[in-house]
Design a protein around this motif. Structure first.
Motif: not given
Length: 95
Positions: A56-68
């Motif tokens: 699972f990854l967090r979606v930032e600004d609708g188009d960027e994936l970041s680590v939980i």
């Protein structure tokens, strides 16, 4: 980068700076934060669909994936995705 949607394939760098293709398997919004369930594209495109590692990854600004960042957040998101999947399977069984 394109908007994160089911079926999209993205290239991420792993801890060894190697490119890895991941496919978005599902998205879910929890407490106004969007998350994506992803798997390695090589595994998700295998016909057998066995033993796919999902993370699972967090979606930032609708188009960027970041680590939980925390185990607590990961556990909460993992449980929410599992609950959503079970609800979907139950709904499909009733059809």
């Amino acid at each position: 980068m394109e908007k994160v949607e089911v079926g999209n394939i993205f290239v991420l760098l792993d801890e060894n700076e190697q490119e890895q293709e991941i496919e978005v398997l599902g998205t879910l919004t929890i407490d106004e934060v969007e998350y994506a369930a992803v798997g390695f594209a090589e595994e998700t495109q295998d016909e057998s669909k066995e033993d796919i590692d999902v993370f699972f990854l967090r979606v930032e600004d609708g188009d960027e994936l970041s680590v939980i960042e925390t185990d607590e957040e990961f556990d909460r998101i993992s449980a929410a995705f599992k609950e959503a999947q079970e609800a979907q399977e139950h709904a499909e069984e009733e059809e």
